[in-house]
Design an enzyme around this catalytic site. Structure first.
Site, PDB file in Angstrom:
ATOM      1  N   ASP A 164       0.854  -1.193   0.000  1.00 23.19           N
ATOM      2  CA  ASP A 164       0.000   0.000   0.000  1.00 23.19           C
ATOM      3  C   ASP A 164       0.889   1.242   0.000  1.00 23.19           C
ATOM      4  O   ASP A 164       1.886   1.321   0.698  1.00 23.19           O
ATOM      5  CB  ASP A 164      -0.907  -0.009   1.236  1.00 23.19           C
ATOM      6  CG  ASP A 164      -2.059   0.967   1.097  1.00 23.19           C
ATOM      7  OD1 ASP A 164      -3.214   0.514   1.002  1.00 23.19           O
ATOM      8  OD2 ASP A 164      -1.808   2.195   1.085  1.00 23.19           O
ATOM      9  N   ILE A 165       0.522   2.232  -0.830  1.00 18.12           N
ATOM     10  CA  ILE A 165       1.329   3.447  -0.982  1.00 18.12           C
ATOM     11  C   ILE A 165       1.274   4.310   0.284  1.00 18.12           C
ATOM     12  O   ILE A 165       2.167   5.143   0.503  1.00 18.12           O
ATOM     13  CB  ILE A 165       0.825   4.241  -2.213  1.00 18.12           C
ATOM     14  CG1 ILE A 165       1.904   5.150  -2.766  1.00 18.12           C
ATOM     15  CG2 ILE A 165      -0.442   5.012  -1.908  1.00 18.12           C
ATOM     16  CD1 ILE A 165       1.559   5.739  -4.132  1.00 18.12           C
ATOM     17  N   ASN A 190     -12.550  -3.105   3.050  1.00 18.30           N
ATOM     18  CA  ASN A 190     -13.406  -1.926   3.193  1.00 18.30           C
ATOM     19  C   ASN A 190     -14.435  -1.950   2.067  1.00 18.30           C
ATOM     20  O   ASN A 190     -14.072  -2.166   0.900  1.00 18.30           O
ATOM     21  CB  ASN A 190     -12.571  -0.649   3.117  1.00 18.30           C
ATOM     22  CG  ASN A 190     -11.611  -0.513   4.287  1.00 18.30           C
ATOM     23  OD1 ASN A 190     -11.914  -0.930   5.394  1.00 18.30           O
ATOM     24  ND2 ASN A 190     -10.436   0.050   4.040  1.00 18.30           N
ATOM     25  N   GLN A 213     -14.309   2.587   1.850  1.00 21.95           N
ATOM     26  CA  GLN A 213     -13.664   2.196   0.591  1.00 21.95           C
ATOM     27  C   GLN A 213     -13.382   3.434  -0.258  1.00 21.95           C
ATOM     28  O   GLN A 213     -14.258   4.281  -0.456  1.00 21.95           O
ATOM     29  CB  GLN A 213     -14.580   1.238  -0.184  1.00 21.95           C
ATOM     30  CG  GLN A 213     -13.948   0.691  -1.453  1.00 21.95           C
ATOM     31  CD  GLN A 213     -14.839  -0.303  -2.179  1.00 21.95           C
ATOM     32  OE1 GLN A 213     -15.993  -0.529  -1.787  1.00 21.95           O
ATOM     33  NE2 GLN A 213     -14.321  -0.884  -3.240  1.00 21.95           N
ATOM     34  N   HIS A 248     -10.608  -5.264  -3.045  1.00 21.23           N
ATOM     35  CA  HIS A 248      -9.236  -5.595  -2.638  1.00 21.23           C
ATOM     36  C   HIS A 248      -9.225  -5.957  -1.163  1.00 21.23           C
ATOM     37  O   HIS A 248     -10.075  -5.509  -0.394  1.00 21.23           O
ATOM     38  CB  HIS A 248      -8.270  -4.438  -2.914  1.00 21.23           C
ATOM     39  CG  HIS A 248      -8.710  -3.134  -2.336  1.00 21.23           C
ATOM     40  ND1 HIS A 248      -9.675  -2.357  -2.938  1.00 21.23           N
ATOM     41  CD2 HIS A 248      -8.359  -2.484  -1.203  1.00 21.23           C
ATOM     42  CE1 HIS A 248      -9.881  -1.268  -2.209  1.00 21.23           C
ATOM     43  NE2 HIS A 248      -9.106  -1.321  -1.139  1.00 21.23           N
ATOM     44  N   HIS A 258      -6.925  -5.872   2.262  1.00 24.95           N
ATOM     45  CA  HIS A 258      -5.765  -5.309   2.960  1.00 24.95           C
ATOM     46  C   HIS A 258      -5.175  -6.377   3.871  1.00 24.95           C
ATOM     47  O   HIS A 258      -5.910  -7.036   4.624  1.00 24.95           O
ATOM     48  CB  HIS A 258      -6.172  -4.131   3.849  1.00 24.95           C
ATOM     49  CG  HIS A 258      -6.671  -2.925   3.132  1.00 24.95           C
ATOM     50  ND1 HIS A 258      -5.886  -1.810   2.914  1.00 24.95           N
ATOM     51  CD2 HIS A 258      -7.878  -2.641   2.602  1.00 24.95           C
ATOM     52  CE1 HIS A 258      -6.607  -0.884   2.284  1.00 24.95           C
ATOM     53  NE2 HIS A 258      -7.817  -1.362   2.081  1.00 24.95           N
TER      54      HIS A 258
HETATM   55  P1  AMP Z   1      -9.591   1.390   0.395  1.00 29.33           P
HETATM   56  O1  AMP Z   1      -9.589   2.719   1.108  1.00 29.33           O
HETATM   57  O2  AMP Z   1      -9.937   0.226   1.235  1.00 29.33           O
HETATM   58  O3  AMP Z   1     -10.393   1.486  -0.881  1.00 29.33           O
HETATM   59  O4  AMP Z   1      -8.075   1.120   0.002  1.00 29.33           O
HETATM   60  C1  AMP Z   1      -7.429   1.715  -1.078  1.00 29.33           C
HETATM   61  C2  AMP Z   1      -5.969   1.716  -0.742  1.00 29.33           C
HETATM   62  O5  AMP Z   1      -5.233   1.920  -1.937  1.00 29.33           O
HETATM   63  C3  AMP Z   1      -5.540   2.809   0.248  1.00 29.33           C
HETATM   64  O6  AMP Z   1      -5.017   2.199   1.420  1.00 29.33           O
HETATM   65  C4  AMP Z   1      -4.473   3.576  -0.534  1.00 29.33           C
HETATM   66  O7  AMP Z   1      -3.399   3.985   0.274  1.00 29.33           O
HETATM   67  C5  AMP Z   1      -4.042   2.571  -1.584  1.00 29.33           C
HETATM   68  N1  AMP Z   1      -3.479   3.118  -2.796  1.00 29.33           N
HETATM   69  C6  AMP Z   1      -3.938   4.169  -3.528  1.00 29.33           C
HETATM   70  N2  AMP Z   1      -3.161   4.371  -4.612  1.00 29.33           N
HETATM   71  C7  AMP Z   1      -2.184   3.419  -4.575  1.00 29.33           C
HETATM   72  C8  AMP Z   1      -1.075   3.098  -5.402  1.00 29.33           C
HETATM   73  N3  AMP Z   1      -0.789   3.795  -6.528  1.00 29.33           N
HETATM   74  N4  AMP Z   1      -0.279   2.064  -5.052  1.00 29.33           N
HETATM   75  C9  AMP Z   1      -0.544   1.371  -3.917  1.00 29.33           C
HETATM   76  N5  AMP Z   1      -1.574   1.615  -3.100  1.00 29.33           N
HETATM   77  C10 AMP Z   1      -2.380   2.625  -3.417  1.00 29.33           C
END
Ligand code: AMP
Ligand code: ZN
Length: 115
Positions: free
Chosen positions: A32-33, A88, A95, A101, A103
């Protein structure tokens, strides 16, 4: 099948870079970024499903596969003291990326109830 406006579909297509910790026929995993724990990976199915709320009976094997992939990754990451797996879902679920996805969070003690 995939969605050109979707961030995770772009990662799957290689249009946005991600360090693939794991990949198989059905899913990829990458860090995760914006990590919320010392270890924080996302396990993302190759099929675009907007959310857990859109998962249907036909997705049952895929949903099981994602949890098994999370367990394999947790073992590879040596999360021997435990970890948390989160999906989420929708606005109340927090979400932000509308491609289902999982986590995988570990490396610290988690609290309950979640925020
Ligand atoms: P959610 O909030 O459960 O939809 O999770 C989406 C996740 O994607 C968040 O934890 C973000 O930090 C992560 N995210 C967004 N952009 C990227 C990216 N380019 N590479 C990796 N993770 C990302
Ligand atoms: Zn997508």
């Amino acid at each position: 099948m995939n969605n050109s406006d979707c961030l995770f579909c772009k990662i799957l297509a290689g249009e946005i870079p991600a360090n693939r910790a794991f990949e198989d026929e059905f899913c990829i995993a990458f860090p995760d970024i914006n990590p919320q724990a010392p270890t924080h990976f996302l396990i993302v199915p190759k099929e675009h499903i907007a959310s857990q709320a859109k998962a249907m009976a036909e997705h049952e094997p895929l949903l099981g596969h994602l949890l098994a992939a999370a367990a394999n990754l947790a073992r590879a990451q040596k999360l021997d003291k435990g970890y948390r797996v989160v999906i989420n879902t929708g606005d109340d679920g927090g979400q932000t990326v509308h491609h289902l996805h999982v986590h995988l969070l570990g490396g610290r003690a988690m609290k309950w109830p979640p925020g």
